[in-house]
Design a protein around this motif. Sequence first.
Motif, PDB file in Angstrom:
ATOM      1  N   THR A  54       0.836  -1.200   0.000  1.00 47.76           N
ATOM      2  CA  THR A  54       0.000   0.000   0.000  1.00 47.76           C
ATOM      3  C   THR A  54       0.870   1.249   0.000  1.00 47.76           C
ATOM      4  O   THR A  54       0.594   2.216  -0.728  1.00 47.76           O
ATOM      5  N   VAL A  55       1.915   1.228   0.799  1.00 49.84           N
ATOM      6  CA  VAL A  55       2.838   2.361   0.834  1.00 49.84           C
ATOM      7  C   VAL A  55       3.496   2.538  -0.532  1.00 49.84           C
ATOM      8  O   VAL A  55       3.661   3.656  -1.018  1.00 49.84           O
ATOM      9  N   VAL A  56       3.859   1.417  -1.165  1.00 43.01           N
ATOM     10  CA  VAL A  56       4.464   1.483  -2.495  1.00 43.01           C
ATOM     11  C   VAL A  56       3.516   2.160  -3.483  1.00 43.01           C
ATOM     12  O   VAL A  56       3.919   3.007  -4.288  1.00 43.01           O
ATOM     13  N   GLN A  57       2.226   1.789  -3.428  1.00 47.04           N
ATOM     14  CA  GLN A  57       1.243   2.410  -4.323  1.00 47.04           C
ATOM     15  C   GLN A  57       1.163   3.912  -4.102  1.00 47.04           C
ATOM     16  O   GLN A  57       0.989   4.686  -5.050  1.00 47.04           O
ATOM     17  N   MET A  58       1.277   4.333  -2.850  1.00 46.29           N
ATOM     18  CA  MET A  58       1.102   5.737  -2.518  1.00 46.29           C
ATOM     19  C   MET A  58       2.269   6.605  -2.955  1.00 46.29           C
ATOM     20  O   MET A  58       2.084   7.769  -3.335  1.00 46.29           O
ATOM     21  N   VAL A  59       3.484   6.065  -2.876  1.00 44.90           N
ATOM     22  CA  VAL A  59       4.672   6.898  -3.127  1.00 44.90           C
ATOM     23  C   VAL A  59       5.422   6.515  -4.397  1.00 44.90           C
ATOM     24  O   VAL A  59       6.294   7.265  -4.844  1.00 44.90           O
ATOM     25  N   GLY A  60       5.115   5.343  -4.960  1.00 49.14           N
ATOM     26  CA  GLY A  60       5.838   4.873  -6.132  1.00 49.14           C
ATOM     27  C   GLY A  60       7.031   4.020  -5.744  1.00 49.14           C
ATOM     28  O   GLY A  60       7.616   4.187  -4.668  1.00 49.14           O
ATOM     29  N   LEU A 105       1.185   8.149   5.737  1.00 49.11           N
ATOM     30  CA  LEU A 105       2.054   7.065   5.278  1.00 49.11           C
ATOM     31  C   LEU A 105       2.379   6.067   6.390  1.00 49.11           C
ATOM     32  O   LEU A 105       2.238   4.849   6.213  1.00 49.11           O
ATOM     33  N   ALA A 106       2.822   6.555   7.538  1.00 45.68           N
ATOM     34  CA  ALA A 106       3.187   5.656   8.638  1.00 45.68           C
ATOM     35  C   ALA A 106       1.998   4.841   9.145  1.00 45.68           C
ATOM     36  O   ALA A 106       2.122   3.623   9.339  1.00 45.68           O
ATOM     37  N   PRO A 107       0.818   5.452   9.372  1.00 52.30           N
ATOM     38  CA  PRO A 107      -0.313   4.620   9.817  1.00 52.30           C
ATOM     39  C   PRO A 107      -0.759   3.606   8.772  1.00 52.30           C
ATOM     40  O   PRO A 107      -1.169   2.500   9.119  1.00 52.30           O
ATOM     41  N   CYS A 108      -0.667   3.961   7.481  1.00 51.03           N
ATOM     42  CA  CYS A 108      -1.003   2.971   6.453  1.00 51.03           C
ATOM     43  C   CYS A 108       0.032   1.840   6.441  1.00 51.03           C
ATOM     44  O   CYS A 108      -0.305   0.686   6.190  1.00 51.03           O
ATOM     45  N   ALA A 109       1.288   2.178   6.737  1.00 50.56           N
ATOM     46  CA  ALA A 109       2.313   1.145   6.861  1.00 50.56           C
ATOM     47  C   ALA A 109       2.009   0.224   8.035  1.00 50.56           C
ATOM     48  O   ALA A 109       2.245  -0.990   7.970  1.00 50.56           O
ATOM     49  N   ARG A 110       1.467   0.772   9.114  1.00 51.68           N
ATOM     50  CA  ARG A 110       1.061  -0.071  10.259  1.00 51.68           C
ATOM     51  C   ARG A 110       0.024  -1.093   9.826  1.00 51.68           C
ATOM     52  O   ARG A 110       0.056  -2.259  10.259  1.00 51.68           O
ATOM     53  N   LEU A 111      -0.910  -0.679   8.993  1.00 53.12           N
ATOM     54  CA  LEU A 111      -1.950  -1.602   8.536  1.00 53.12           C
ATOM     55  C   LEU A 111      -1.383  -2.635   7.575  1.00 53.12           C
ATOM     56  O   LEU A 111      -1.800  -3.805   7.602  1.00 53.12           O
ATOM     57  N   ASP A 112      -0.440  -2.234   6.725  1.00 55.85           N
ATOM     58  CA  ASP A 112       0.240  -3.220   5.880  1.00 55.85           C
ATOM     59  C   ASP A 112       0.940  -4.263   6.746  1.00 55.85           C
ATOM     60  O   ASP A 112       0.901  -5.466   6.452  1.00 55.85           O
ATOM     61  N   VAL A 159      -7.619   6.937   8.165  1.00 55.59           N
ATOM     62  CA  VAL A 159      -6.584   5.996   7.699  1.00 55.59           C
ATOM     63  C   VAL A 159      -7.199   4.718   7.118  1.00 55.59           C
ATOM     64  O   VAL A 159      -6.803   4.281   6.026  1.00 55.59           O
ATOM     65  N   PRO A 160      -8.139   4.059   7.815  1.00 51.41           N
ATOM     66  CA  PRO A 160      -8.676   2.806   7.280  1.00 51.41           C
ATOM     67  C   PRO A 160      -9.285   2.940   5.887  1.00 51.41           C
ATOM     68  O   PRO A 160      -9.046   2.092   5.019  1.00 51.41           O
ATOM     69  N   SER A 161     -10.053   4.009   5.652  1.00 47.66           N
ATOM     70  CA  SER A 161     -10.658   4.180   4.327  1.00 47.66           C
ATOM     71  C   SER A 161      -9.599   4.357   3.259  1.00 47.66           C
ATOM     72  O   SER A 161      -9.704   3.791   2.155  1.00 47.66           O
ATOM     73  N   LEU A 162      -8.565   5.128   3.574  1.00 47.54           N
ATOM     74  CA  LEU A 162      -7.491   5.359   2.620  1.00 47.54           C
ATOM     75  C   LEU A 162      -6.744   4.060   2.322  1.00 47.54           C
ATOM     76  O   LEU A 162      -6.456   3.736   1.164  1.00 47.54           O
ATOM     77  N   TRP A 163      -6.456   3.295   3.377  1.00 52.00           N
ATOM     78  CA  TRP A 163      -5.734   2.026   3.203  1.00 52.00           C
ATOM     79  C   TRP A 163      -6.572   1.019   2.421  1.00 52.00           C
ATOM     80  O   TRP A 163      -6.076   0.361   1.503  1.00 52.00           O
ATOM     81  N   LEU A 164      -7.840   0.907   2.766  1.00 55.79           N
ATOM     82  CA  LEU A 164      -8.722  -0.041   2.074  1.00 55.79           C
ATOM     83  C   LEU A 164      -8.852   0.287   0.591  1.00 55.79           C
ATOM     84  O   LEU A 164      -8.905  -0.626  -0.242  1.00 55.79           O
ATOM     85  N   ALA A 165      -8.891   1.560   0.268  1.00 54.34           N
ATOM     86  CA  ALA A 165      -9.049   1.957  -1.131  1.00 54.34           C
ATOM     87  C   ALA A 165      -7.867   1.495  -1.975  1.00 54.34           C
ATOM     88  O   ALA A 165      -8.017   1.255  -3.182  1.00 54.34           O
ATOM     89  N   HIS A 166      -6.703   1.340  -1.352  1.00 55.03           N
ATOM     90  CA  HIS A 166      -5.522   0.875  -2.073  1.00 55.03           C
ATOM     91  C   HIS A 166      -5.351  -0.638  -1.968  1.00 55.03           C
ATOM     92  O   HIS A 166      -4.985  -1.290  -2.948  1.00 55.03           O
TER      93      HIS A 166
END
Length: 254
Positions: A54-60, A105-112, A159-166
């Motif tokens: 997910t982090v990769v998708q967000m930043v490339g 970014l960091a909270p989405c990384a936590r979910l990953d 954060v959850p909605s953003l992470w789920l969308a990716h």
Amino acid sequence: MSAFHSAFEAALSGSTDALLPHLASDARTLAAIGVYRNTALKARIDALEASYPTVVQMVGSGWFRAAAREFALEHPGDDPVMVTFGAGFPEWLLTFEPARDMPYLAPCARLDRAWTEAHVAADAAAMTPAEAADLGVALTGLTMGVHPSVRLFRFDWTVPSLWLAHRYPQPPAGPLVWEARAEALMIHRTAGHVRARLLTPAEFAFLDACRNRRPLGIAADQAARLDRTLSIPALFASLIAADVFLTPEPEVRA
């Protein structure tokens, strides 16, 4: 680990002097160590890229691999199992200057990371609908163990909605907005697949109480205080169907 293996591990981290009692410090040796070092570093970067999609998708990929390289050099780790590498990456991102303007970014990384933990969590027998029906009203006095794969989160931002969308892309129900709105999420494994589910405040309260070994009746009361319209039986049934609860242990009689 032998003295040579310890010295070789140190050399991979850049301290080639440790190898002097074991190998000649000539150009050929140093070049060979460089090959090993680059291979080990690439393996760590690849492992991070696989663990944080997910982090990769967000930043490339380019941005991510540059950041992963910095992390791997600072935290090479000592576990040969690559799936465990990078557990501290989400916290490290909080201190990484190029990520300062990306607070999500960091909270989405936590979910990953939680996804990976759920994927490799131990197996355990999950409660079945038949077992729940057999217990009947006795359920209210029982504490419900949750499956080892269950991970619960509550954030003050979306954060959850953003992470789920990716991570689990679906047609958006509306505009995806990063805003200060509390959201909760459950990540868990069922039937060999890792799933994620947005939770209402009442659903989170129910599951959090169960996770903390509160009797089911108390967990239901805490949820009902937040949402009087919530159907606790329907919620409980959906969680059983998702393999969230463990099979009750048999009662031990003195």
